[in-house]
Design a protein around this motif. Sequence first.
Motif, PDB file in Angstrom:
ATOM      1  N   ALA A  27      61.293 -16.327  -2.355  1.00  0.00           N
ATOM      2  CA  ALA A  27      62.629 -16.938  -2.438  1.00  0.00           C
ATOM      3  C   ALA A  27      63.711 -15.865  -2.402  1.00  0.00           C
ATOM      4  O   ALA A  27      64.723 -16.001  -1.699  1.00  0.00           O
ATOM      5  N   ASP A  28      63.511 -14.779  -3.148  1.00  0.00           N
ATOM      6  CA  ASP A  28      64.504 -13.697  -3.149  1.00  0.00           C
ATOM      7  C   ASP A  28      64.574 -13.015  -1.784  1.00  0.00           C
ATOM      8  O   ASP A  28      65.655 -12.648  -1.314  1.00  0.00           O
ATOM      9  N   LEU A  29      63.408 -12.838  -1.159  1.00  0.00           N
ATOM     10  CA  LEU A  29      63.403 -12.196   0.162  1.00  0.00           C
ATOM     11  C   LEU A  29      64.181 -13.036   1.168  1.00  0.00           C
ATOM     12  O   LEU A  29      64.961 -12.508   1.969  1.00  0.00           O
ATOM     13  N   LEU A  30      63.984 -14.349   1.132  1.00  0.00           N
ATOM     14  CA  LEU A  30      64.701 -15.208   2.072  1.00  0.00           C
ATOM     15  C   LEU A  30      66.205 -15.081   1.874  1.00  0.00           C
ATOM     16  O   LEU A  30      66.972 -15.030   2.838  1.00  0.00           O
ATOM     17  N   ARG A  31      66.646 -15.026   0.623  1.00  0.00           N
ATOM     18  CA  ARG A  31      68.082 -14.829   0.348  1.00  0.00           C
ATOM     19  C   ARG A  31      68.544 -13.496   0.937  1.00  0.00           C
ATOM     20  O   ARG A  31      69.612 -13.414   1.553  1.00  0.00           O
ATOM     21  N   ALA A  32      67.745 -12.441   0.715  1.00  0.00           N
ATOM     22  CA  ALA A  32      68.134 -11.118   1.207  1.00  0.00           C
ATOM     23  C   ALA A  32      68.216 -11.108   2.733  1.00  0.00           C
ATOM     24  O   ALA A  32      68.966 -10.326   3.317  1.00  0.00           O
ATOM     25  N   HIS A  34      69.312 -13.574   4.406  1.00  0.00           N
ATOM     26  CA  HIS A  34      70.380 -14.529   4.735  1.00  0.00           C
ATOM     27  C   HIS A  34      69.838 -15.865   5.234  1.00  0.00           C
ATOM     28  O   HIS A  34      70.533 -16.594   5.950  1.00  0.00           O
ATOM     29  N   LEU A  35      68.600 -16.176   4.869  1.00  0.00           N
ATOM     30  CA  LEU A  35      68.059 -17.508   5.144  1.00  0.00           C
ATOM     31  C   LEU A  35      68.285 -18.327   3.877  1.00  0.00           C
ATOM     32  O   LEU A  35      67.466 -18.334   2.957  1.00  0.00           O
ATOM     33  N   THR A  36      69.410 -18.996   3.825  1.00  0.00           N
ATOM     34  CA  THR A  36      69.834 -19.655   2.589  1.00  0.00           C
ATOM     35  C   THR A  36      69.471 -21.144   2.557  1.00  0.00           C
ATOM     36  O   THR A  36      69.917 -21.869   1.676  1.00  0.00           O
ATOM     37  N   GLY A  37      68.659 -21.585   3.513  1.00  0.00           N
ATOM     38  CA  GLY A  37      68.285 -23.000   3.545  1.00  0.00           C
ATOM     39  C   GLY A  37      67.247 -23.386   2.511  1.00  0.00           C
ATOM     40  O   GLY A  37      66.954 -24.560   2.350  1.00  0.00           O
ATOM     41  N   THR A  38      66.670 -22.415   1.836  1.00  0.00           N
ATOM     42  CA  THR A  38      65.666 -22.688   0.802  1.00  0.00           C
ATOM     43  C   THR A  38      66.324 -22.560  -0.563  1.00  0.00           C
ATOM     44  O   THR A  38      66.493 -21.456  -1.083  1.00  0.00           O
ATOM     45  N   PRO A  39      66.723 -23.669  -1.174  1.00  0.00           N
ATOM     46  CA  PRO A  39      67.431 -23.591  -2.458  1.00  0.00           C
ATOM     47  C   PRO A  39      66.483 -23.179  -3.582  1.00  0.00           C
ATOM     48  O   PRO A  39      65.298 -23.504  -3.559  1.00  0.00           O
ATOM     49  N   VAL A  40      67.032 -22.484  -4.541  1.00  0.00           N
ATOM     50  CA  VAL A  40      66.257 -22.079  -5.718  1.00  0.00           C
ATOM     51  C   VAL A  40      66.835 -22.805  -6.923  1.00  0.00           C
ATOM     52  O   VAL A  40      68.008 -22.646  -7.257  1.00  0.00           O
ATOM     53  N   GLY A  41      66.004 -23.643  -7.556  1.00  0.00           N
ATOM     54  CA  GLY A  41      66.452 -24.408  -8.707  1.00  0.00           C
ATOM     55  C   GLY A  41      65.910 -23.836 -10.003  1.00  0.00           C
ATOM     56  O   GLY A  41      66.539 -23.018 -10.666  1.00  0.00           O
ATOM     57  N   CYS A  42      64.700 -24.262 -10.348  1.00  0.00           N
ATOM     58  CA  CYS A  42      64.156 -23.910 -11.670  1.00  0.00           C
ATOM     59  C   CYS A  42      63.608 -22.492 -11.749  1.00  0.00           C
ATOM     60  O   CYS A  42      63.502 -21.925 -12.833  1.00  0.00           O
ATOM     61  N   GLU A  43      63.200 -21.927 -10.621  1.00  0.00           N
ATOM     62  CA  GLU A  43      62.576 -20.589 -10.565  1.00  0.00           C
ATOM     63  C   GLU A  43      61.305 -20.514 -11.395  1.00  0.00           C
ATOM     64  O   GLU A  43      60.909 -19.427 -11.818  1.00  0.00           O
ATOM     65  N   GLN A  44      60.658 -21.646 -11.647  1.00  0.00           N
ATOM     66  CA  GLN A  44      59.388 -21.594 -12.371  1.00  0.00           C
ATOM     67  C   GLN A  44      58.375 -22.604 -11.850  1.00  0.00           C
ATOM     68  O   GLN A  44      57.499 -23.043 -12.576  1.00  0.00           O
ATOM     69  N   GLY A  45      58.501 -22.968 -10.586  1.00  0.00           N
ATOM     70  CA  GLY A  45      57.456 -23.769  -9.961  1.00  0.00           C
ATOM     71  C   GLY A  45      57.475 -25.242 -10.270  1.00  0.00           C
ATOM     72  O   GLY A  45      56.527 -25.957  -9.934  1.00  0.00           O
ATOM     73  N   VAL A  46      58.531 -25.735 -10.886  1.00  0.00           N
ATOM     74  CA  VAL A  46      58.549 -27.135 -11.320  1.00  0.00           C
ATOM     75  C   VAL A  46      59.264 -28.051 -10.320  1.00  0.00           C
ATOM     76  O   VAL A  46      58.747 -29.107  -9.956  1.00  0.00           O
ATOM     77  N   CYS A  47      60.442 -27.662  -9.859  1.00  0.00           N
ATOM     78  CA  CYS A  47      61.289 -28.612  -9.114  1.00  0.00           C
ATOM     79  C   CYS A  47      60.895 -28.771  -7.641  1.00  0.00           C
ATOM     80  O   CYS A  47      61.129 -29.808  -7.043  1.00  0.00           O
ATOM     81  N   ALA A  61      58.257 -20.985  -3.095  1.00  0.00           N
ATOM     82  CA  ALA A  61      58.738 -19.639  -2.769  1.00  0.00           C
ATOM     83  C   ALA A  61      59.128 -18.844  -4.009  1.00  0.00           C
ATOM     84  O   ALA A  61      59.137 -17.618  -3.982  1.00  0.00           O
ATOM     85  N   CYS A  62      59.452 -19.552  -5.101  1.00  0.00           N
ATOM     86  CA  CYS A  62      59.842 -18.844  -6.329  1.00  0.00           C
ATOM     87  C   CYS A  62      58.642 -18.288  -7.081  1.00  0.00           C
ATOM     88  O   CYS A  62      58.793 -17.470  -7.985  1.00  0.00           O
ATOM     89  N   LEU A  63      57.445 -18.751  -6.725  1.00  0.00           N
ATOM     90  CA  LEU A  63      56.247 -18.315  -7.446  1.00  0.00           C
ATOM     91  C   LEU A  63      55.404 -17.328  -6.656  1.00  0.00           C
ATOM     92  O   LEU A  63      54.398 -16.841  -7.162  1.00  0.00           O
ATOM     93  N   MET A  64      55.787 -17.054  -5.429  1.00  0.00           N
ATOM     94  CA  MET A  64      54.967 -16.207  -4.562  1.00  0.00           C
ATOM     95  C   MET A  64      55.666 -14.880  -4.346  1.00  0.00           C
ATOM     96  O   MET A  64      56.863 -14.842  -4.047  1.00  0.00           O
TER      97      MET A  64
END
Length: 159
Positions: A27-32, A34-47, A61-64
């Motif tokens: 998830a962080d790599l995608l942001r870096a 500039h692929l911002t289409g993958t939203p990050v919500g809970c950052e713990q694999g729940v949402c 993506a937040c867990l990998m």
Amino acid sequence: MSGRVSVSFRLNGSDCTAEVEPRQTVADLLRAMHLTGTPVGCEQGVCGSCTVIVDDDPARACLMFACQLEGRSLRTVEGLATGGRLHALQEAFDEEDAVQCGFCTPGFLMLAAAALEHDPFLNDDAIDALVSMNLCRCTGYGPIRRAIRRAAKEARRAP
Ligand code: FES
Ligand code: FES
């Protein structure tokens, strides 16, 4: 932990190499990148808002870790439309008004895309089980279920 590592993978069908921190998530790599289409919500694999497809399976993506992408294929919502045409799921979400705030939408699209690639004959029980994997706080799930059912019909019609 310090020191960057090089990771090579396929990103939406194209070869890609990135320098990543060992603890950096996909998830962080995608942001870096500039692929911002993958939203990050809970950052713990729940949402499930960060769901992408890795080697044909949905992944949070937040867990990998990004370094786990080495030699693998990553698909994000940016790669869902092809040849200037929306994916059948994107069309169906639009037709069924399955989007309100839209925060959960990329995750549901990628979750359903992977599921339909594995099985275009998803029945209602399977669709119920599928949508229960991700959270939506707006739509009440009915429109999302109908959109996936509509796209499944399209997938079965495809040559
Ligand atoms: S942000 Fe990844 S599951 Fe919620
Ligand atoms: S449309 Fe708002 S969270 Fe799903």
